[in-house]
Write an enzyme that holds these catalytic residues in place. Structure first.
Site, PDB file in Angstrom:
ATOM      1  CB  VAL A 180     -13.037  -8.489   0.559  1.00  0.00           C
ATOM      2  CG1 VAL A 180     -12.506  -7.207  -0.064  1.00  0.00           C
ATOM      3  CG2 VAL A 180     -13.188  -9.570  -0.505  1.00  0.00           C
ATOM      4  CD  GLU A 219      -6.305  -2.933  -0.873  1.00  0.00           C
ATOM      5  OE1 GLU A 219      -6.419  -2.649  -2.090  1.00  0.00           O
ATOM      6  OE2 GLU A 219      -6.527  -4.077  -0.434  1.00  0.00           O
ATOM      7  CG  HIS A 222      -3.956  -2.692  -5.747  1.00  0.00           C
ATOM      8  ND1 HIS A 222      -3.282  -3.563  -6.581  1.00  0.00           N
ATOM      9  CD2 HIS A 222      -4.486  -3.456  -4.742  1.00  0.00           C
ATOM     10  CE1 HIS A 222      -3.395  -4.792  -6.110  1.00  0.00           C
ATOM     11  NE2 HIS A 222      -4.113  -4.750  -4.994  1.00  0.00           N
TER      12      HIS A 222
END
Length: 478
Positions: A180, A219, A222
């Site tokens: 991750v 990111e 998102h």
């Protein structure tokens, strides 16, 4: 020696059993990886764990098939080598479940101007490199929407960006190096909208480690309301894709469709949009060909997030919004400019492009020449011996402009509006590897790009070295 047969027998048993034990251990590790992956990203219930070792277990097989379909793998329902390899690749920590490109309920910001704050910094990069990567990542989405962004250094912000390791207070701990890379939350109050990056990764401005710009652009997608995409070419694909050439980065149509389903396209009447003809110039006799292997450029500049490559009477316009560059006459955009330009650069904070030809230069905002121009290049502080500029590049972090003339360069302080003392210097002295005359130059993605004839050098200003040698027309998809 009477115990030797027994010893050999013991060794034979142990040695022959070892490969079996090792294979069983590998199988166990693979099953645990699969279980964890399906729980984390495909909503496999933890109560299904006893079934993971039963290869034909319905819940597990269906989740494996769902994962394989989403990630573009062959759908077998089995944990084959391709599936294992995919599960071991670095990725985003946001789950993949769902057949949509936006979060359930389509959360979005109810305003078009958003603030962001960088709460802390990774030790892997200089602060200005982190600032630049985040700004460029947000600009990726700004280019195709009505959204605008401004940074704040204190107080609350819509999007808070931070680097952390392991457990960092959001009940979604990181896992150390690899796997991750980061995660982010959809639009909303409090922690919603925030983006977190795993500081156990090796963050870089290039592709030698994990590229911060690429991960941040994902990111922050998102943070704006986008979910993961099943399109492997999309920025919002969950698995990290390394680009060999960052210059070729562009949003996929799936990314554009997803973000525009939330916010619409960029305003057509925006004063920040370049006013350029909508139709390209058709190729004809005497016009330069983009993929000519001998192609060189007269000058290159950025303009409001786009790239302009000048050649003779024409220029190519490359945008992150579209894959294919447009080809236009200079006179159709700037009627008052001559052809055969020498150098150009954009001073982004002033929204002005400076264009040089011979001993004169022009300041352009949009299509308009600014009052008082053209001016002589010697008003910038050049000595009378300098008759023309070969190339120029603006460093927006330092607010300095580098001017290249022959084998030397000058540095101009845009804040003080004066040439800095101690110049000129030899180009090779401060730009090792850039040994020849510079025809054109610009800055992008944290690198300087220096052009000479049909070749270009990608130069890392932090490492002070050339990182790639490319064809000049690689920016034109050649």
């Amino acid at each position: 020696m009477q115990n030797l047969p027994a010893l050999l027998l013991f060794c034979g048993v142990v040695c022959s059993a070892y490969p079996v034990d090792r294979a069983a251990e590998d199988e166990n590790n693979n099953m645990e990886l699969t279980q964890q992956y399906l729980e984390n990203y495909y909503n496999l219930g933890k109560d299904v764990k006893p079934f993971v070792r039963r290869r034909n277990s319905g819940p597990v097989v269906e989740k494996i098939r769902e994962m394989q379909k989403f990630l573009g793998l062959e759908v077998t329902g089995k944990v084959d080598s391709d599936t294992l390899a995919m599960m071991r690749r670095p990725r985003c920590g946001v789950p993949d479940v769902g057949d949509f490109t936006t979060f359930p309920g389509m959360p979005k910001w109810r305003k078009t101007h958003l603030t962001y704050r960088i709460m802390n910094y990774t030790p892997d990069l200089p602060r200005d490199a982190v600032d630049s990567a985040i700004e460029k990542a947000l600009n990726v989405w700004k280019e195709v929407t009505p959204l605008t962004f401004s940074r704040t250094d204190e107080g609350e912000a819509d999007i808070k960006i931070s680097f952390a390791v392991r457990d960092h207070g959001d009940f979604n701990p990181f896992d150390g190096p690899g796997n991750v890379l980061g995660h982010a939350y959809p639009p909303g109050p409090g922690i919603y909208g925030d983006a977190h990056f795993d500081d156990d990764e090796q963050w870089t401005s290039d592709t030698s480690g994990t590229n911060l710009f690429l991960v941040a652009a994902h990111e922050l997608g998102h943070s704006l309301g986008l979910f993961h995409s099943a399109d492997p070419s999309a920025l919002m694909y969950p698995v990290y894709n390394v680009l060999a050439d960052l210059a070729r980065f562009h949003l996929s149509q799936d990314d554009v469709n997803g973000i525009q389903s939330l916010y619409g396209g960029p305003p057509s009447d925006s004063s920040n949009d370049p006013v350029v003809p909508t139709e390209s110039v058709p190729p004809g006799p005497g016009t330069p060909a983009a993929c000519d292997p001998t192609l060189s450029f007269d000058a290159i500049s950025t303009l409001r997030g786009e790239f302009l490559f000048f050649k003779d009477r024409h220029f190519w316009r490359k945008s992150l919004r579209t894959l294919e560059p447009g080809f236009y006459l200079i006179s159709s955009f700037w009627p008052s400019l001559p052809s055969g330009l020498d150098a150009a650069y954009e001073e982004t904070s002033k929204d002005i492009v400076f264009i040089f030809k011979g001993n004169q230069f022009w300041a352009m905002r949009g299509t308009e020449v600014q009052a008082g121009y053209p001016k002589g290049i010697h008003t910038l502080g050049f000595p009378p011996t300098v008759k023309k500029i070969d190339a120029a590049v603006f460093d927006k972090e330092k607010k300095k402009t580098y001017f290249f003339v022959g084998d030397k360069y000058w540095r101009f302080d845009e804040k003080r509006q004066s040439m800095e003392p101690g110049f000129p210097k030899q180009i090779a002295e401060d730009f090792p590897g850039v040994d020849s005359k510079v025809d054109a130059a610009f800055e992008a993605f944290g690198f300087y790009y220096f052009f000479n004839g049909s070749s270009q050098l990608e130069f890392d200003p932090n490492a002070k070295k050339v990182t790639h040698v490319l064809k000049s027309n690689s920016w034109l998809n050649c």
